[in-house]
Design an enzyme around this catalytic site. Structure first.
Site, PDB file in Angstrom:
ATOM      1  N   CYS A  11     -67.395  19.798  54.294  1.00 44.55           N
ATOM      2  CA  CYS A  11     -68.036  19.701  55.615  1.00 44.55           C
ATOM      3  C   CYS A  11     -66.928  19.593  56.670  1.00 44.55           C
ATOM      4  O   CYS A  11     -66.803  18.600  57.378  1.00 44.55           O
ATOM      5  CB  CYS A  11     -68.968  18.493  55.647  1.00 44.55           C
ATOM      6  SG  CYS A  11     -70.107  18.536  57.027  1.00 44.55           S
ATOM      7  N   CYS A  64     -71.237  25.276  53.652  1.00 44.31           N
ATOM      8  CA  CYS A  64     -72.566  24.783  53.274  1.00 44.31           C
ATOM      9  C   CYS A  64     -73.048  25.272  51.907  1.00 44.31           C
ATOM     10  O   CYS A  64     -73.642  24.495  51.154  1.00 44.31           O
ATOM     11  CB  CYS A  64     -73.577  25.109  54.367  1.00 44.31           C
ATOM     12  SG  CYS A  64     -73.107  24.376  55.952  1.00 44.31           S
ATOM     13  N   GLU A  89     -55.050   3.882  53.831  1.00 43.22           N
ATOM     14  CA  GLU A  89     -56.092   3.989  54.859  1.00 43.22           C
ATOM     15  C   GLU A  89     -55.488   3.924  56.263  1.00 43.22           C
ATOM     16  O   GLU A  89     -55.901   4.650  57.160  1.00 43.22           O
ATOM     17  CB  GLU A  89     -57.128   2.869  54.685  1.00 43.22           C
ATOM     18  CG  GLU A  89     -58.037   3.055  53.491  1.00 43.22           C
ATOM     19  CD  GLU A  89     -58.883   4.316  53.589  1.00 43.22           C
ATOM     20  OE1 GLU A  89     -59.325   4.640  54.699  1.00 43.22           O
ATOM     21  OE2 GLU A  89     -59.058   5.001  52.567  1.00 43.22           O
ATOM     22  N   CYS A 144     -79.673  18.639  54.408  1.00 46.93           N
ATOM     23  CA  CYS A 144     -78.919  18.641  55.666  1.00 46.93           C
ATOM     24  C   CYS A 144     -79.762  19.182  56.834  1.00 46.93           C
ATOM     25  O   CYS A 144     -80.154  20.354  56.843  1.00 46.93           O
ATOM     26  CB  CYS A 144     -77.659  19.480  55.489  1.00 46.93           C
ATOM     27  SG  CYS A 144     -76.675  19.537  56.984  1.00 46.93           S
ATOM     28  N   CYS A 175     -72.073  22.925  49.280  1.00 48.26           N
ATOM     29  CA  CYS A 175     -72.271  21.502  49.586  1.00 48.26           C
ATOM     30  C   CYS A 175     -73.380  20.895  48.719  1.00 48.26           C
ATOM     31  O   CYS A 175     -74.492  21.438  48.667  1.00 48.26           O
ATOM     32  CB  CYS A 175     -72.623  21.345  51.066  1.00 48.26           C
ATOM     33  SG  CYS A 175     -72.962  19.638  51.506  1.00 48.26           S
TER      34      CYS A 175
HETATM   35  S1  SF4 Z   1     -74.804  21.430  54.347  1.00 51.17           S
HETATM   36 FE1  SF4 Z   1     -74.594  19.987  56.014  1.00 51.17          FE
HETATM   37  S2  SF4 Z   1     -73.404  18.317  55.146  1.00 51.17           S
HETATM   38 FE2  SF4 Z   1     -73.155  20.065  53.810  1.00 51.17          FE
HETATM   39  S3  SF4 Z   1     -71.311  21.158  54.522  1.00 51.17           S
HETATM   40 FE3  SF4 Z   1     -73.076  22.063  55.559  1.00 51.17          FE
HETATM   41  S4  SF4 Z   1     -73.217  20.964  57.473  1.00 51.17           S
HETATM   42 FE4  SF4 Z   1     -71.960  19.709  56.101  1.00 51.17          FE
END
Ligand code: SF4
Length: 372
Positions: free
Chosen positions: A208, A215, A53, A224, A218
């Protein structure tokens, strides 16, 4: 304070636009299929997790991996790190930058040996009392090493949350910071904190991403807010960059009989413990050749200076403009104090700091044939 118990429910802030309880299951399912295999993910040893970390602050995974492995080869345990010569710790850190991290690392190891009999503390409160461990790093250690719910808000997680909740303000403002921590608490999975912490970090690192969030891939796309508003590429809002002051210096390669002069910097302070070439600030309107001759004279040496080139090096708080001057000398004083005469190959093996390592590479590239 007692550590948070497993199964402790985190309350959502009142303004959460969707049920926070839906996030963790989606994220964990995605992580099961797409999580990264990283060296520090094969252990629950808090020493190794803490080390990873700290190394990952301001540094990419690809850059960290060889350092992490070399560091653990040299200091396989917290006790070994606590007892190591500080110069050796700096040597193994050289090139990673932000050297206060290395000094804090060893100081923390010593404090854990001294006050906790070598066992890593297990609560955010105790961990944040140690040098170099902020709230997010403490949360990561508690969640990943001890599998207890603790929120994290590192750079990757911050970006995910800013987009998920469409935070239009400066995300570093006090108000946004408070809100982001509230959401980080609300989303943290109470029953799989170890996996959740790594899952949300991975989502920020691999999906992201800063400029091109993927997206469609995602797992949180349905919730989102930035995506719904078409703002995923505009957020987080970029702060205007501060114009950094420029510092003008000359670094001198003082050469004698195939060796050059270098020394370790004092252990405390800026670039503490790293090695450097002779260097001087340029006085107002001073030319690099004049400054190099002045510097050589201060070292009791004299020679004909030649300008080799110049380079720029960015630090967090200033930009360095470094002129490079070669001064071959014959005779003069032997190395005094902390100065050493070293062959270039030996100098490359010291923890020479980043700007002077670049400078040495230019000096060597410009050396007359037969002297490289
Ligand atoms: S949907 Fe939202 S959280 Fe997911 S990659 Fe796109 S911007 Fe990021």
């Amino acid at each position: 304070m007692a550590p948070p118990r497993r199964g402790t429910a985190c309350r959502a802030p009142a303004d959460t636009p969707f049920d926070p309880a839906v996030v963790a299951p989606r994220l964990l399912a995605w992580y099961g299929a797409h999580g990264r295999d990283l060296p520090w993910r094969h252990t629950r040893d808090p020493y190794r997790i803490w080390l990873s970390e700290i190394m990952l602050q301001q540094t990419t995974v690809a850059a960290v991996i060889p350092y992490y492995q070399r560091f653990l080869d040299a200091f396989p345990t917290l006790v070994a790190l606590a007892a190591a010569p500080p110069a050796r710790v700096i040597e193994l850190w050289a090139g990673l930058g932000y050297y206060s991290r290395a000094r804090n690392l060893q100081r923390t190891a010593q404090l854990v040996v001294e006050h906790y009999a070598g066992r890593f503390p297990e609560t955010v409160e105790e961990l944040t009392a140690l040098p170099g461990i902020g709230r997010s790093t403490a949360g990561a250690i508690v969640a990943i090493a001890f599998d207890r719910p603790a929120p994290i808000l590192d750079g990757n997680v911050r970006r995910v949350l800013v987009r998920l909740f469409a935070v239009a303000d400066d995300p570093r403002s006090t108000a946004a910071e408070r809100q982001l921590w509230g959401w980080a608490v609300a989303l943290t999975a109470p029953d799989r904190p170890h996996d959740y912490a790594q899952a949300i970090m991975d989502l920020g690192a691999t999906v992201c991403t800063p400029s091109t969030p993927a997206c469609p891939a995602c797992p949180l796309a349905d919730f989102c807010q930035a995506r719904q508003l078409g703002l995923e590429r505009q957020l987080p809002r970029v702060r205007a960059r501060k114009v950094l002051p420029v510092r003008r210096q000359v670094a001198v390669l003082v050469e004698r009989d195939g060796a050059c002069l270098a020394r370790p910097r004092p252990p405390q302070g800026f670039l503490g413990g790293l090695w450097e070439l002779p260097v001087a600030d340029l006085r107002q309107d001073e030319q690099p050749l004049t400054a190099a001759a002045r510097l050589a004279a201060e070292l009791g040496l004299a020679g004909q200076p030649t300008l080799v080139g110049q380079l720029k090096h960015a630090y967090s708080h200033f930009t360095l403009e470094l002129a490079l001057v070669r001064v071959p000398v014959a005779g003069g004083r032997a190395a005094e104090g902390l100065w050493h005469w070293l062959a270039p190959i030996q100098l490359l093996e010291t923890p020479l700091h980043g700007a002077h390592r670049k400078a040495l590479a230019q000096f060597l590239a410009s050396a007359p044939a037969g002297r490289r």
